[in-house]
Design a protein around this motif. Sequence first.
Motif, mmCIF file in Angstrom:
data_model
loop_
_atom_site.group_PDB
_atom_site.id
_atom_site.type_symbol
_atom_site.label_atom_id
_atom_site.label_comp_id
_atom_site.label_asym_id
_atom_site.label_seq_id
_atom_site.Cartn_x
_atom_site.Cartn_y
_atom_site.Cartn_z
ATOM 1 N N THR A 414 36.216 39.165 58.008
ATOM 2 C CA THR A 414 37.285 39.610 57.123
ATOM 3 C C THR A 414 37.142 38.981 55.742
ATOM 4 N N VAL A 415 37.180 39.840 54.729
ATOM 5 C CA VAL A 415 37.164 39.420 53.333
ATOM 6 C C VAL A 415 38.524 39.752 52.739
ATOM 7 N N VAL A 416 39.116 38.802 52.025
ATOM 8 C CA VAL A 416 40.393 39.045 51.358
ATOM 9 C C VAL A 416 40.263 38.653 49.893
ATOM 10 N N HIS A 417 40.545 39.608 49.015
ATOM 11 C CA HIS A 417 40.518 39.386 47.561
ATOM 12 C C HIS A 417 41.972 39.314 47.114
ATOM 13 N N GLU A 418 42.441 38.145 46.689
ATOM 14 C CA GLU A 418 43.874 37.907 46.508
ATOM 15 C C GLU A 418 44.154 36.905 45.388
ATOM 16 N N LEU A 419 45.414 36.910 44.944
ATOM 17 C CA LEU A 419 45.867 35.910 43.983
ATOM 18 C C LEU A 419 46.369 34.651 44.665
ATOM 19 N N PHE A 420 46.918 34.779 45.889
ATOM 20 C CA PHE A 420 47.574 33.669 46.569
ATOM 21 C C PHE A 420 47.144 33.615 48.040
ATOM 22 N N PRO A 421 47.331 32.462 48.682
ATOM 23 C CA PRO A 421 47.005 32.339 50.107
ATOM 24 C C PRO A 421 48.087 32.984 50.973
ATOM 25 N N THR A 422 48.010 34.291 51.133
ATOM 26 C CA THR A 422 48.996 35.080 51.864
ATOM 27 C C THR A 422 48.826 34.920 53.372
ATOM 28 N N ASP A 423 49.707 35.600 54.115
ATOM 29 C CA ASP A 423 49.546 35.643 55.573
ATOM 30 C C ASP A 423 48.172 36.163 55.963
ATOM 31 N N THR A 424 47.676 37.161 55.239
ATOM 32 C CA THR A 424 46.388 37.758 55.581
ATOM 33 C C THR A 424 45.240 36.794 55.296
ATOM 34 N N VAL A 431 37.334 34.308 51.118
ATOM 35 C CA VAL A 431 38.479 34.537 50.241
ATOM 36 C C VAL A 431 37.977 34.579 48.802
ATOM 37 N N LEU A 432 38.358 35.625 48.082
ATOM 38 C CA LEU A 432 37.943 35.801 46.692
ATOM 39 C C LEU A 432 39.177 35.739 45.790
ATOM 40 N N PRO A 433 39.138 34.977 44.690
ATOM 41 C CA PRO A 433 40.296 34.880 43.801
ATOM 42 C C PRO A 433 40.393 36.092 42.878
ATOM 43 N N ALA A 434 41.574 36.678 42.790
ATOM 44 C CA ALA A 434 41.789 37.900 42.018
ATOM 45 C C ALA A 434 42.466 37.599 40.683
ATOM 46 N N THR A 435 42.242 38.467 39.735
ATOM 47 C CA THR A 435 42.906 38.375 38.434
ATOM 48 C C THR A 435 44.323 38.938 38.512
ATOM 49 N N SER A 436 45.178 38.454 37.639
ATOM 50 C CA SER A 436 46.497 39.044 37.459
ATOM 51 C C SER A 436 46.412 40.167 36.430
ATOM 52 N N GLN A 437 47.526 40.836 36.188
ATOM 53 C CA GLN A 437 47.535 41.971 35.274
ATOM 54 C C GLN A 437 47.193 41.572 33.846
ATOM 55 N N LEU A 438 47.448 40.334 33.469
ATOM 56 C CA LEU A 438 47.157 39.904 32.097
ATOM 57 C C LEU A 438 45.684 39.583 31.892
ATOM 58 N N GLU A 439 44.914 39.577 32.991
ATOM 59 C CA GLU A 439 43.538 39.086 32.936
ATOM 60 C C GLU A 439 42.497 40.180 33.100
ATOM 61 N N HIS A 440 42.907 41.424 33.155
ATOM 62 C CA HIS A 440 41.945 42.521 33.246
ATOM 63 C C HIS A 440 42.480 43.749 32.525
ATOM 64 N N GLU A 441 41.585 44.679 32.261
ATOM 65 C CA GLU A 441 41.947 45.927 31.602
ATOM 66 C C GLU A 441 42.267 46.980 32.652
ATOM 67 N N ASP A 442 43.170 47.924 32.284
ATOM 68 C CA ASP A 442 43.474 48.981 33.233
ATOM 69 C C ASP A 442 44.135 50.166 32.539
ATOM 70 N N LEU A 443 44.213 51.243 33.290
ATOM 71 C CA LEU A 443 44.818 52.496 32.848
ATOM 72 C C LEU A 443 45.942 52.832 33.815
ATOM 73 N N HIS A 444 47.113 53.207 33.277
ATOM 74 C CA HIS A 444 48.267 53.438 34.139
ATOM 75 C C HIS A 444 48.909 54.787 33.879
ATOM 76 N N THR A 445 49.236 55.456 34.975
ATOM 77 C CA THR A 445 50.174 56.566 34.938
ATOM 78 C C THR A 445 51.478 56.037 35.545
ATOM 79 N N SER A 446 52.366 56.937 35.954
ATOM 80 C CA SER A 446 53.635 56.506 36.534
ATOM 81 C C SER A 446 54.099 57.541 37.537
ATOM 82 N N TYR A 447 54.960 57.123 38.469
ATOM 83 C CA TYR A 447 55.634 58.118 39.293
ATOM 84 C C TYR A 447 57.133 58.147 39.004
#
Length: 704
Positions: A414-424, A431-447
């Motif tokens: 099992t590989v988990v890419h996460e910001l925090f040590p969750t239940d999973t 375990v791989l450390p993930a970026t937060s929203q301020l640390e990467h680029e992205d494109l967003h729509t909305s519902y």
Amino acid sequence: MATATPTVVKNVCPLDCPDTCRMVVTVRNGVATDLRGDREHPFTRGFLCQKMARYLDRVYSPDRLTHPLRRVGPKGPGRGRFERIGWDEALDLIADRFRAIAESPDGPEAILPYSYYGTMGKLQAESLDRRFFHRLGASMLDRTICASAGGVGYEYTMGTGRLGADPMAVVDCSLIINWGSNTANTNSHLWSLMIEARKRHGASIITIDPYTSPTARRSDWHLQPRPGTDAALALGLMHVIWRDGLQDQDYLDRGTVGAELLRDRVLKEYAPDRVSAITGVPASSIEELARRYATEHPSLIRLNYGLQRHGGGGMAVRTISCLPAIVGAWRHRGGGVLLSTSGTYGLNSPALTRPDLSPPGTRSVNMNRLGEALLGELDGPPVRALYVYNCNPAAVAPDQAKVIRGLSRADLFTVVHELFPTDTVDYADIVLPATSQLEHEDLHTSYGHHFVMHNPRAIAPVGESRSNAEVFRALAARLGFEPKLFPDDDTLMRQALDGGPALAGISLERLKAEGSIRLNLPEDYRPFADGVFPTPSGKCELYSDRMKAAGLDPLPTYIPPHEDPITKPDLAAKYPLQLLSPPRPQFLNSTFANSASHLKAAGGPTIELAAEDASSRGLSDGDWAEVFNDRGRFVARVALTGAVRPGTAASTGIYWSRLSPGGSGVNATTSAALTDMGGGATFFDNLVEVRKLDGPPPASPCES
């Protein structure tokens, strides 16, 4: 040393929420020092919800994962032991294991990705990740845990599950119905527009919900049906409307098919007295609501996803979505139904995800059946490797005990890419450390609105964190996949924006310059005012040939929950309470449930009971109790809030098991049974019993 001049960056909230807020972030010397809602954005209008108002605490939390880890101890909470490793070593280990499994007799389908929308960004949630696993030939994941049942039910009626009324036009409505929607907490910017409609011209706000949510408390009228009976209530409204001649016959004649067949059914089968017996809503209230809905225009029904999470959930959404056509609500600005706006965009999703790369016949695993998949109870090869990102399945997946048994397998990689040590993370091998929203680029729509938005990187990644896109590029390179399939972020965004007419003229360059752009839609956006729908018939299909061909009832009807006390009396004799598990306002699913400030505001896990249900069990407010059924158990304090009717209980969440007394959460009791259509989750279709806990509650795994 002189302090650098601060810069201001416009970011986008990444949460799985219809509001998709624009955020203003102040950065000083490379550190984000302030974050707030964008006053200039037409929908955000300068405020953020309580979850995101302290997002910088999350970005800079000392609990963040900041470097890759490898397991060196046993799996499980409170026992896991990890050692720090470098990125190259971590990626090599993953690539080598994936290659070995793919080349084994089990083949690449023994590898399963597991993700949902921990971030809603198109790059980080559904681009290179999908390409990678498609190219690998891994099992596909059917991402149905949230909205699939309602989406399919709505689509049978309307022709698309993702088009509806203009959220910005709710200010023009006279009658607003929040049906299964705690809008004040889960769609707070739309709620503010509802309040504005009330202030401007006295609009009435009505909430239909088995739980007395904050929205229900702040509404002008709250109707409280039994859980899972919303379709019956809608059919009762139709009965009164047709019986009393309140329908919009012109709109029915021009814009619908099957009206006479539906009319015959509701007049014969769904009189108010019978509907009252099913729903628990007084017949007089059914009569009054029907008359008001048919005569007070413009009227909007805000549907949300909670009401579909039971055995008949898809049919419930289909049935309710027929109502606006019956009374002609689509004619009016702001009128109709709002379930989602996401289909308005016309984004080129296949260009992002490249489903064509997946070998024909590759199996698909429904994410609600993760426990069964991990324990070898599904068709196909055993799952030998699991890659988890943007999700915390150990907490949020149904039938939690079975999921944990599967995750505990020593032979499961099992590989988990996460910001925090969750239940999973407790069950991960890498375990791989993930970026937060301020640390990467992205494109967003909305519902929940009609703006397409760009999220630039505001700060450098914390520690050694890497984004999903970066990691999948690196893994693809190690497995020798074609580089052209894994291009840079700009190329991906251009491919996504090369879509339908609503995106015409919205180039990447313009989007980066402006940050947020409204889709190319008329100012007076009324999608079905002329009675033309994107269905096979071109009309609103009150009768659906497609449903008949699929073996479903072609007309709206009432389908009881799987675990309904009326239809399953033997089961209800053991477990008599219908348990709801709506969101805690301080959390979004399990996101923020490890934050000290959010936990302090939320308090501990509770089980809300009606006073008579508590009294009959010898329970008082504040007592510790065990909530249980054949699937599992969890521990919570009794709360006599007056929010539930007798026979119903509620436990809001989702709390992490590793931080909860007894080491389990509400999903220890929920079922992996699926909805009538769309393969959706049935979280609110759950019979339980509650008993007083003898002695103090067990410690959480992190305390033991």
